[in-house]
Design a protein around this motif. Structure first.
Motif, PDB file in Angstrom:
ATOM      1  N   SER A 251       0.821  -1.340  -0.189  1.00 58.34           N
ATOM      2  CA  SER A 251       0.027   0.037   0.008  1.00 58.34           C
ATOM      3  C   SER A 251       0.909   1.215  -0.069  1.00 58.34           C
ATOM      4  O   SER A 251       0.408   2.437  -0.029  1.00 58.34           O
ATOM      5  CB  SER A 251      -0.857   0.266   1.310  1.00 58.34           C
ATOM      6  N   GLY A 252       2.033   1.189   0.286  1.00 60.39           N
ATOM      7  CA  GLY A 252       2.678   2.356   0.279  1.00 60.39           C
ATOM      8  C   GLY A 252       3.309   2.510   1.519  1.00 60.39           C
ATOM      9  O   GLY A 252       4.172   3.757   1.845  1.00 60.39           O
ATOM     10  N   CYS A 253       3.204   1.847   2.832  1.00 65.12           N
ATOM     11  CA  CYS A 253       3.668   2.149   4.006  1.00 65.12           C
ATOM     12  C   CYS A 253       4.858   1.499   4.068  1.00 65.12           C
ATOM     13  O   CYS A 253       5.315   0.458   3.292  1.00 65.12           O
ATOM     14  CB  CYS A 253       2.706   1.509   5.098  1.00 65.12           C
ATOM     15  N   ASP A 254       5.488   1.698   5.251  1.00 64.82           N
ATOM     16  CA  ASP A 254       7.119   1.040   5.444  1.00 64.82           C
ATOM     17  C   ASP A 254       6.815  -0.131   6.745  1.00 64.82           C
ATOM     18  O   ASP A 254       7.824  -0.767   6.942  1.00 64.82           O
ATOM     19  CB  ASP A 254       7.704   2.083   6.187  1.00 64.82           C
ATOM     20  N   ALA A 255       5.853   0.021   7.405  1.00 63.85           N
ATOM     21  CA  ALA A 255       5.416  -0.874   8.561  1.00 63.85           C
ATOM     22  C   ALA A 255       4.120  -1.249   8.535  1.00 63.85           C
ATOM     23  O   ALA A 255       3.498  -0.359   8.277  1.00 63.85           O
ATOM     24  CB  ALA A 255       6.071  -0.621   9.669  1.00 63.85           C
ATOM     25  N   ILE A 256       3.852  -2.432   9.362  1.00 64.33           N
ATOM     26  CA  ILE A 256       2.428  -2.743   9.336  1.00 64.33           C
ATOM     27  C   ILE A 256       2.558  -3.229  10.813  1.00 64.33           C
ATOM     28  O   ILE A 256       3.049  -4.037  11.325  1.00 64.33           O
ATOM     29  CB  ILE A 256       1.904  -4.137   8.618  1.00 64.33           C
ATOM     30  N   GLY A 257       1.392  -2.746  11.644  1.00 65.79           N
ATOM     31  CA  GLY A 257       1.236  -3.023  12.921  1.00 65.79           C
ATOM     32  C   GLY A 257       0.041  -4.170  12.916  1.00 65.79           C
ATOM     33  O   GLY A 257      -0.753  -3.932  12.279  1.00 65.79           O
ATOM     34  N   VAL A 258       0.349  -5.165  13.644  1.00 65.32           N
ATOM     35  CA  VAL A 258      -0.514  -6.147  13.679  1.00 65.32           C
ATOM     36  C   VAL A 258      -1.007  -6.588  15.190  1.00 65.32           C
ATOM     37  O   VAL A 258      -0.220  -6.292  16.058  1.00 65.32           O
ATOM     38  CB  VAL A 258       0.056  -7.756  13.279  1.00 65.32           C
ATOM     39  N   ASP A 259      -2.109  -7.239  15.424  1.00 73.76           N
ATOM     40  CA  ASP A 259      -2.504  -7.450  16.810  1.00 73.76           C
ATOM     41  C   ASP A 259      -2.340  -8.902  16.951  1.00 73.76           C
ATOM     42  O   ASP A 259      -1.440  -9.536  16.199  1.00 73.76           O
ATOM     43  CB  ASP A 259      -3.977  -7.302  16.708  1.00 73.76           C
ATOM     44  N   TRP A 260      -2.658  -9.554  18.160  1.00 73.31           N
ATOM     45  CA  TRP A 260      -2.053 -10.667  18.697  1.00 73.31           C
ATOM     46  C   TRP A 260      -2.674 -11.796  17.851  1.00 73.31           C
ATOM     47  O   TRP A 260      -2.448 -13.174  18.384  1.00 73.31           O
ATOM     48  CB  TRP A 260      -2.616 -10.690  20.203  1.00 73.31           C
ATOM     49  N   THR A 261      -3.466 -11.849  17.102  1.00 72.66           N
ATOM     50  CA  THR A 261      -4.224 -12.857  16.224  1.00 72.66           C
ATOM     51  C   THR A 261      -3.490 -13.452  14.978  1.00 72.66           C
ATOM     52  O   THR A 261      -3.942 -14.439  14.725  1.00 72.66           O
ATOM     53  CB  THR A 261      -5.616 -12.452  15.824  1.00 72.66           C
ATOM     54  N   ILE A 262      -2.234 -13.126  15.240  1.00 79.71           N
ATOM     55  CA  ILE A 262      -1.172 -13.861  14.129  1.00 79.71           C
ATOM     56  C   ILE A 262       0.038 -13.955  14.517  1.00 79.71           C
ATOM     57  O   ILE A 262       0.382 -12.984  15.245  1.00 79.71           O
ATOM     58  CB  ILE A 262      -1.287 -12.911  12.704  1.00 79.71           C
ATOM     59  N   ASN A 263       0.790 -14.985  14.193  1.00 78.49           N
ATOM     60  CA  ASN A 263       2.076 -15.207  14.551  1.00 78.49           C
ATOM     61  C   ASN A 263       3.029 -14.337  13.628  1.00 78.49           C
ATOM     62  O   ASN A 263       2.680 -14.155  12.387  1.00 78.49           O
ATOM     63  CB  ASN A 263       2.397 -16.649  14.561  1.00 78.49           C
ATOM     64  N   LEU A 264       4.091 -13.716  14.414  1.00 74.80           N
ATOM     65  CA  LEU A 264       4.938 -12.749  13.772  1.00 74.80           C
ATOM     66  C   LEU A 264       5.604 -13.551  12.465  1.00 74.80           C
ATOM     67  O   LEU A 264       5.914 -12.885  11.444  1.00 74.80           O
ATOM     68  CB  LEU A 264       6.083 -12.069  14.622  1.00 74.80           C
ATOM     69  N   ARG A 265       5.716 -14.745  12.559  1.00 74.05           N
ATOM     70  CA  ARG A 265       6.380 -15.355  11.489  1.00 74.05           C
ATOM     71  C   ARG A 265       5.800 -15.618  10.329  1.00 74.05           C
ATOM     72  O   ARG A 265       6.064 -15.245   9.202  1.00 74.05           O
ATOM     73  CB  ARG A 265       6.829 -16.874  11.795  1.00 74.05           C
ATOM     74  N   GLU A 266       4.355 -15.756  10.615  1.00 71.84           N
ATOM     75  CA  GLU A 266       3.406 -15.747   9.522  1.00 71.84           C
ATOM     76  C   GLU A 266       3.124 -14.235   8.943  1.00 71.84           C
ATOM     77  O   GLU A 266       3.139 -14.198   7.535  1.00 71.84           O
ATOM     78  CB  GLU A 266       2.136 -16.208  10.127  1.00 71.84           C
ATOM     79  N   ALA A 267       3.058 -13.337   9.670  1.00 68.22           N
ATOM     80  CA  ALA A 267       3.124 -12.184   9.161  1.00 68.22           C
ATOM     81  C   ALA A 267       4.156 -11.593   8.370  1.00 68.22           C
ATOM     82  O   ALA A 267       4.190 -10.954   7.057  1.00 68.22           O
ATOM     83  CB  ALA A 267       3.125 -10.946  10.407  1.00 68.22           C
TER      84      ALA A 267
ATOM     85  N   VAL B  55       8.087  -5.056   4.236  1.00 65.20           N
ATOM     86  CA  VAL B  55       7.725  -3.912   5.308  1.00 65.20           C
ATOM     87  C   VAL B  55       8.229  -4.464   6.722  1.00 65.20           C
ATOM     88  O   VAL B  55       8.322  -5.498   6.714  1.00 65.20           O
ATOM     89  CB  VAL B  55       6.354  -3.722   5.467  1.00 65.20           C
ATOM     90  N   ALA B  56       8.408  -3.732   7.506  1.00 66.38           N
ATOM     91  CA  ALA B  56       8.657  -3.959   9.020  1.00 66.38           C
ATOM     92  C   ALA B  56       7.132  -4.367   9.689  1.00 66.38           C
ATOM     93  O   ALA B  56       6.215  -4.113   8.994  1.00 66.38           O
ATOM     94  CB  ALA B  56       9.277  -2.884   9.862  1.00 66.38           C
ATOM     95  N   ILE B  57       7.504  -5.120  10.655  1.00 61.70           N
ATOM     96  CA  ILE B  57       6.287  -5.445  11.581  1.00 61.70           C
ATOM     97  C   ILE B  57       6.434  -4.986  12.778  1.00 61.70           C
ATOM     98  O   ILE B  57       7.474  -5.266  13.537  1.00 61.70           O
ATOM     99  CB  ILE B  57       6.279  -7.116  11.444  1.00 61.70           C
ATOM    100  N   GLN B  58       5.280  -4.529  13.223  1.00 63.67           N
ATOM    101  CA  GLN B  58       5.264  -3.721  14.854  1.00 63.67           C
ATOM    102  C   GLN B  58       4.417  -4.768  15.461  1.00 63.67           C
ATOM    103  O   GLN B  58       2.773  -4.776  14.926  1.00 63.67           O
ATOM    104  CB  GLN B  58       4.632  -2.339  14.434  1.00 63.67           C
TER     105      GLN B  58
END
Length: 355
Positions: A260-276, A284-287
């Motif tokens: 989408s043009g962002c540098d990082a995606i903030g994710v909630d607790w419903t997904i494992n970070l490896r999967e993200a 992108v970075a993951i937050q």
């Protein structure tokens, strides 16, 4: 201004850092006794938000307690619709409520981009905070997304079903698009003015994107967020201004959001970070992404969960970035003593994953 600690910004841009940086959504707030003292002193939430000296004070409070890697501006996502004349108030034990919601054709047709002079208190707060920070850590500016602002503007307050705006979406999408177009232009001007005032990163809170169906999310939320990202002034004084996109409940759309043009995606607790990471292809970075309720548990469970999250992300190299955060805002009943233990553990334990 030369930053003494730029690890947060470097991580957003997927550059090498010695440890995983950390900040928390709603890190300045009701769980801190010093915040409650100021809040009582000023009399109302809106008095606090619109007074630059007090807003600066509470922005800095968590930095005085914890070795956090970023500060986030103390404000509210609803400042834009308030400046549009919708009449924002915060009722005790109820939350935000608008005196003049935008839920009929007449009010929607009249809706216009607000005069940014009516938001000068936000820009004044940014300048005050930067002066006080003196380069200690970066300052994050933010806005609600067009869709999330529209939810409050149409419903007039928080909602469980979002019946009014979803009815509009399916019966009069033209009216909803009108609101979203005005919100989008307002947010572009607002965020660019925050950057001009001195914020070093931007976060777009798409808090209610997760209530939409798959196709509706892309049409009524993500497409407008993309327009914002394409119009943000990404450079100031030779420095890149990174953008974070956060959709609560948005894990299913990580692949779409990552382009989408962002540098990082903030994710909630419903997904494992490896999967993200896998879904985003490390583009992108993951937050994220600790459940805020973990902090209501024991010291042992907090440390264990922090380690699990860091382990789940794995190695952080030149092509991957991780910023530790909660999957949503800090709960008001969080024991503030546990937060220090968590921050120290993140900084210490994560070093093994950085090269």
């Amino acid at each position: 201004m030369i930053l003494k600690n730029d690890y947060f910004l470097r991580s957003l841009l997927r550059k090498s850092v010695p440890y995983t940086p950390v900040w928390f959504m709603r890190q300045a707030g009701r769980y801190l006794p010093e915040y409650r003292k100021v809040r009582k002193q000023v009399g109302s939430f809106m008095n606090l938000v619109t007074n630059p000296e007090y807003a600066c004070k509470v922005t800095l409070q968590p930095l005085e307690r914890y070795p956090l890697d970023a500060a986030i501006l103390f404000s509210d996502i609803l400042t834009i619709p308030h400046a549009m004349g919708l009449g924002l108030n915060f009722l005790e034990n109820h939350g935000p409520i608008f005196s003049h919601p935008t839920n009929n054709e007449e009010s929607i047709i009249k809706l216009t981009v607000p005069d940014l002079n009516d938001l000068n208190y936000v820009f004044d707060t940014i300048r005050l905070v930067n002066k006080e920070l003196d380069g200690k850590v970066p300052l994050i500016g933010f806005s609600g997304s067009p869709w999330t602002l529209a939810c409050y503007m149409v419903e007039g307050q928080s909602s469980k079903e979002y019946k009014t705006i979803k009815t509009m979406l399916y019966s009069r999408p033209d009216l909803l698009h009108k609101i979203l177009e005005v919100n989008t232009e307002s947010i572009i001007q607002y965020l660019n003015s925050q950057i001009e005032a001195g914020v070093q990163a931007i976060m777009l809170f798409d808090s209610w994107g997760g209530i939409l169906s798959d196709e509706a999310f892309k049409v009524f939320s993500l497409d407008y967020n993309k327009k914002i990202f394409s119009k943000i002034n990404r450079q100031r004084n030779g420095n890149i201004i990174p953008i974070i996109h956060f959709t609560k409940g948005g894990a299913v759309w990580i692949k779409d959001i990552s382009s989408s043009g962002c540098d990082a995606i903030g994710v909630d607790w419903t997904i494992n970070l490896r999967e993200a990471r896998d879904k985003s292809l490390d583009s992108v970075a993951i937050q994220g992404n600790m459940d805020p309720m973990v902090l209501l548990g024991s010291h042992k469970s907090v440390i264990s969960e922090a380690r699990r999250i860091i382990d789940s992300f794995g190695m952080v190299g030149e092509s991957a970035g991780h910023i530790f955060n909660l999957g949503h805002g800090m709960n008001k009943d969080t024991p503030h003593e546990l937060v220090l233990d968590l921050v120290n553990e993140i900084h210490s334990y994560s070093r093994q994953y950085h090269v």
